[in-house]
Design a protein around this motif. Structure first.
Motif, PDB file in Angstrom:
ATOM      1  N   GLY A  38       0.811  -1.205   0.000  1.00  0.00           N
ATOM      2  CA  GLY A  38       0.000   0.000   0.000  1.00  0.00           C
ATOM      3  C   GLY A  38       0.845   1.254   0.000  1.00  0.00           C
ATOM      4  O   GLY A  38       1.814   1.359   0.754  1.00  0.00           O
ATOM      5  N   LEU A  39       0.498   2.209  -0.835  1.00  0.00           N
ATOM      6  CA  LEU A  39       1.245   3.459  -0.974  1.00  0.00           C
ATOM      7  C   LEU A  39       0.462   4.574  -0.286  1.00  0.00           C
ATOM      8  O   LEU A  39      -0.388   5.233  -0.892  1.00  0.00           O
ATOM      9  N   ALA A  40       0.735   4.766   0.984  1.00  0.00           N
ATOM     10  CA  ALA A  40      -0.056   5.676   1.809  1.00  0.00           C
ATOM     11  C   ALA A  40       0.132   7.127   1.382  1.00  0.00           C
ATOM     12  O   ALA A  40       1.215   7.540   0.971  1.00  0.00           O
ATOM     13  N   GLY A  41      -0.946   7.907   1.504  1.00  0.00           N
ATOM     14  CA  GLY A  41      -0.861   9.350   1.306  1.00  0.00           C
ATOM     15  C   GLY A  41      -1.057   9.830  -0.109  1.00  0.00           C
ATOM     16  O   GLY A  41      -0.927  11.030  -0.380  1.00  0.00           O
ATOM     17  N   LEU A  42      -1.387   8.929  -1.042  1.00  0.00           N
ATOM     18  CA  LEU A  42      -1.626   9.327  -2.428  1.00  0.00           C
ATOM     19  C   LEU A  42      -3.131   9.386  -2.671  1.00  0.00           C
ATOM     20  O   LEU A  42      -3.859   8.479  -2.273  1.00  0.00           O
ATOM     21  N   HIS A  43      -3.565  10.444  -3.334  1.00  0.00           N
ATOM     22  CA  HIS A  43      -5.001  10.719  -3.433  1.00  0.00           C
ATOM     23  C   HIS A  43      -5.486  10.747  -4.876  1.00  0.00           C
ATOM     24  O   HIS A  43      -4.807  11.263  -5.773  1.00  0.00           O
ATOM     25  N   GLN A  44      -6.678  10.227  -5.085  1.00  0.00           N
ATOM     26  CA  GLN A  44      -7.342  10.248  -6.384  1.00  0.00           C
ATOM     27  C   GLN A  44      -7.713  11.689  -6.736  1.00  0.00           C
ATOM     28  O   GLN A  44      -8.428  12.347  -5.994  1.00  0.00           O
ATOM     29  N   GLN A  45      -7.227  12.175  -7.872  1.00  0.00           N
ATOM     30  CA  GLN A  45      -7.484  13.561  -8.260  1.00  0.00           C
ATOM     31  C   GLN A  45      -8.683  13.714  -9.196  1.00  0.00           C
ATOM     32  O   GLN A  45      -9.183  14.825  -9.367  1.00  0.00           O
ATOM     33  N   VAL A  46      -9.122  12.616  -9.781  1.00  0.00           N
ATOM     34  CA  VAL A  46     -10.301  12.643 -10.649  1.00  0.00           C
ATOM     35  C   VAL A  46     -11.290  11.613 -10.120  1.00  0.00           C
ATOM     36  O   VAL A  46     -11.063  10.409 -10.270  1.00  0.00           O
ATOM     37  N   PRO A  47     -12.369  12.053  -9.481  1.00  0.00           N
ATOM     38  CA  PRO A  47     -13.324  11.109  -8.891  1.00  0.00           C
ATOM     39  C   PRO A  47     -13.820  10.087  -9.907  1.00  0.00           C
ATOM     40  O   PRO A  47     -14.093  10.410 -11.071  1.00  0.00           O
ATOM     41  N   GLY A  48     -13.900   8.842  -9.447  1.00  0.00           N
ATOM     42  CA  GLY A  48     -14.446   7.781 -10.289  1.00  0.00           C
ATOM     43  C   GLY A  48     -13.442   7.107 -11.200  1.00  0.00           C
ATOM     44  O   GLY A  48     -13.798   6.167 -11.914  1.00  0.00           O
ATOM     45  N   THR A  49     -12.195   7.563 -11.206  1.00  0.00           N
ATOM     46  CA  THR A  49     -11.197   6.943 -12.087  1.00  0.00           C
ATOM     47  C   THR A  49     -10.401   5.892 -11.333  1.00  0.00           C
ATOM     48  O   THR A  49     -10.267   5.931 -10.114  1.00  0.00           O
ATOM     49  N   ARG A  50      -9.874   4.959 -12.088  1.00  0.00           N
ATOM     50  CA  ARG A  50      -8.951   3.961 -11.555  1.00  0.00           C
ATOM     51  C   ARG A  50      -7.969   3.596 -12.657  1.00  0.00           C
ATOM     52  O   ARG A  50      -8.207   3.896 -13.837  1.00  0.00           O
ATOM     53  N   CYS A  51      -6.881   2.971 -12.299  1.00  0.00           N
ATOM     54  CA  CYS A  51      -5.925   2.550 -13.318  1.00  0.00           C
ATOM     55  C   CYS A  51      -5.220   1.276 -12.873  1.00  0.00           C
ATOM     56  O   CYS A  51      -5.043   1.015 -11.685  1.00  0.00           O
ATOM     57  N   VAL A  52      -4.857   0.484 -13.861  1.00  0.00           N
ATOM     58  CA  VAL A  52      -4.103  -0.751 -13.663  1.00  0.00           C
ATOM     59  C   VAL A  52      -3.052  -0.799 -14.759  1.00  0.00           C
ATOM     60  O   VAL A  52      -3.375  -0.635 -15.942  1.00  0.00           O
ATOM     61  N   GLY A  53      -1.801  -0.997 -14.392  1.00  0.00           N
ATOM     62  CA  GLY A  53      -0.760  -1.071 -15.406  1.00  0.00           C
ATOM     63  C   GLY A  53       0.571  -1.477 -14.820  1.00  0.00           C
ATOM     64  O   GLY A  53       0.722  -1.618 -13.591  1.00  0.00           O
ATOM     65  N   PHE A  54       1.529  -1.685 -15.692  1.00  0.00           N
ATOM     66  CA  PHE A  54       2.881  -2.027 -15.262  1.00  0.00           C
ATOM     67  C   PHE A  54       3.653  -0.741 -14.955  1.00  0.00           C
ATOM     68  O   PHE A  54       3.582   0.233 -15.701  1.00  0.00           O
ATOM     69  N   ALA A  55       4.368  -0.747 -13.865  1.00  0.00           N
ATOM     70  CA  ALA A  55       5.055   0.458 -13.401  1.00  0.00           C
ATOM     71  C   ALA A  55       6.144   0.892 -14.373  1.00  0.00           C
ATOM     72  O   ALA A  55       7.031   0.105 -14.723  1.00  0.00           O
ATOM     73  N   TYR A  56       6.055   2.138 -14.797  1.00  0.00           N
ATOM     74  CA  TYR A  56       7.155   2.813 -15.502  1.00  0.00           C
ATOM     75  C   TYR A  56       7.636   3.884 -14.538  1.00  0.00           C
ATOM     76  O   TYR A  56       6.942   4.868 -14.283  1.00  0.00           O
ATOM     77  N   THR A  57       8.816   3.687 -13.978  1.00  0.00           N
ATOM     78  CA  THR A  57       9.267   4.533 -12.871  1.00  0.00           C
ATOM     79  C   THR A  57      10.120   5.700 -13.355  1.00  0.00           C
ATOM     80  O   THR A  57      10.892   5.587 -14.304  1.00  0.00           O
ATOM     81  N   VAL A  58       9.932   6.829 -12.651  1.00  0.00           N
ATOM     82  CA  VAL A  58      10.661   8.061 -12.952  1.00  0.00           C
ATOM     83  C   VAL A  58      11.139   8.653 -11.628  1.00  0.00           C
ATOM     84  O   VAL A  58      10.354   8.797 -10.693  1.00  0.00           O
ATOM     85  N   LEU A  59      12.413   8.994 -11.552  1.00  0.00           N
ATOM     86  CA  LEU A  59      12.989   9.538 -10.323  1.00  0.00           C
ATOM     87  C   LEU A  59      13.563  10.924 -10.579  1.00  0.00           C
ATOM     88  O   LEU A  59      14.362  11.120 -11.504  1.00  0.00           O
ATOM     89  N   TYR A  60      13.147  11.889  -9.750  1.00  0.00           N
ATOM     90  CA  TYR A  60      13.651  13.254  -9.837  1.00  0.00           C
ATOM     91  C   TYR A  60      14.657  13.533  -8.721  1.00  0.00           C
ATOM     92  O   TYR A  60      14.681  12.837  -7.703  1.00  0.00           O
ATOM     93  N   GLU A  61      15.455  14.573  -8.929  1.00  0.00           N
ATOM     94  CA  GLU A  61      16.394  15.045  -7.913  1.00  0.00           C
ATOM     95  C   GLU A  61      16.430  16.569  -7.961  1.00  0.00           C
ATOM     96  O   GLU A  61      16.117  17.178  -8.992  1.00  0.00           O
ATOM     97  N   PRO A  62      16.814  17.224  -6.855  1.00  0.00           N
ATOM     98  CA  PRO A  62      16.875  18.688  -6.852  1.00  0.00           C
ATOM     99  C   PRO A  62      17.950  19.210  -7.807  1.00  0.00           C
ATOM    100  O   PRO A  62      18.991  18.567  -8.007  1.00  0.00           O
ATOM    101  N   VAL A  63      17.691  20.362  -8.389  1.00  0.00           N
ATOM    102  CA  VAL A  63      18.709  21.064  -9.170  1.00  0.00           C
ATOM    103  C   VAL A  63      19.678  21.712  -8.192  1.00  0.00           C
ATOM    104  O   VAL A  63      19.273  22.516  -7.348  1.00  0.00           O
ATOM    105  N   GLN A  64      20.935  21.328  -8.273  1.00  0.00           N
ATOM    106  CA  GLN A  64      21.935  21.844  -7.332  1.00  0.00           C
ATOM    107  C   GLN A  64      22.533  23.168  -7.798  1.00  0.00           C
ATOM    108  O   GLN A  64      22.715  24.096  -7.013  1.00  0.00           O
ATOM    109  N   GLU A  65      22.837  23.247  -9.085  1.00  0.00           N
ATOM    110  CA  GLU A  65      23.441  24.462  -9.639  1.00  0.00           C
ATOM    111  C   GLU A  65      22.677  24.865 -10.896  1.00  0.00           C
ATOM    112  O   GLU A  65      22.528  24.065 -11.808  1.00  0.00           O
ATOM    113  N   ARG A  66      22.202  26.086 -10.914  1.00  0.00           N
ATOM    114  CA  ARG A  66      21.490  26.563 -12.088  1.00  0.00           C
ATOM    115  C   ARG A  66      22.471  27.136 -13.102  1.00  0.00           C
ATOM    116  O   ARG A  66      23.190  28.071 -12.818  1.00  0.00           O
ATOM    117  N   SER A  67      22.486  26.522 -14.252  1.00  0.00           N
ATOM    118  CA  SER A  67      23.331  27.024 -15.339  1.00  0.00           C
ATOM    119  C   SER A  67      22.463  27.069 -16.594  1.00  0.00           C
ATOM    120  O   SER A  67      22.533  26.207 -17.453  1.00  0.00           O
TER     121      SER A  67
END
Length: 234
Positions: A38-67
């Motif tokens: 269970g992935l606690a704290g995630l909320h449905q943003q469109v009432p009545g929708t659901r989804c089932v699929g294979f995970a395509y994962t994306v990982l972000y990181e903070p920008v340390q230096e702006r250039s």
């Protein structure tokens, strides 16, 4: 951009099976196997929708230096239509990693949904298009020049649970969960038994049994047992 490929075959039959199951029964099945999904704290943003699929994962990181200007990530061009995007910002809610452009692209590509460990914006557009979006927060501030794509198709942590590329993701009005790919068939089998057990209990109550009697009769202590297993005492 770093990426790995899931070693587990992504069987379309698993998607079809999960489309007929809700997250409550799947969660009970995971519990019976000692798997935290269970992935606690995630909320449905469109009432009545659901989804089932294979995970395509994306990982972000903070920008340390702006250039110069740091644009939003373009990973979505590589996402297959049987996927649910699992975007980890990780839990950061002061800037968004999803908005109207990504929603339009996802809809046009037939992507099954998006789960964001972070914030989303342009919710009016998301709702108008009926796109299945689940996120930790809503916030309008852009990710541009604040975060950048670190990697795609790598394991990510969401609410203390590790999501691997190719794991099965199911989200509905009760929340979101992930099923490890290697255990998906057994989890689905047990979830079907859970739903049958609950139907049997309700039917018995309608026939005049007390709830206590109905739960005992249909082994509510182990609802993931099939009817055959209950008869044989397995």
């Amino acid at each position: 951009m770093n990426a790995i490929t899931s070693p587990v075959r992504q069987d379309p039959a698993l998607l079809k099976a999960c489309e007929a199951l809700d997250t409550a029964s799947l969660s009970d099945a995971l519990d019976s196997l000692g798997i935290s999904g269970g992935l606690a704290g995630l909320h449905q943003q469109v009432p009545g929708t659901r989804c089932v699929g294979f995970a395509y994962t994306v990982l972000y990181e903070p920008v340390q230096e702006r250039s110069g200007f740091r644009n939003a990530a373009n990973y979505i061009d590589d996402v297959p239509s049987d996927a649910v995007i699992v975007s980890s910002n990780p839990g950061r809610t002061d800037c968004t990693t999803w908005g109207d452009i990504l929603t339009h692209v996802a809809v046009s590509r037939g992507i099954r949904g998006t789960l964001i460990d972070g914030a989303a914006r342009d919710i009016d557009t998301v709702q108008r298009l009926g796109y299945p979006l689940f996120s930790r927060a809503r916030f309008m501030q852009s990710a541009k020049n604040r975060v950048q794509l670190k990697a795609a198709q790598v394991p990510v942590q969401v609410s203390g649970v590790t999501v691997h590329p190719g794991d099965l993701v199911v989200c509905d009005s009760s929340g979101c969960l992930v099923i490890p790919a290697g255990q998906a068939e057994e989890v689905i089998r047990r979830a079907r038994a859970v739903e049958q057990t609950e139907r049997d209990i309700i039917q018995s109550v309608n026939e005049g049994y007390s709830l206590e009697q109905a739960r005992a009769l249909h082994r509510y202590d182990q609802p993931w047992l099939s009817s055959g297993e209950k008869r044989t005492g397995a």
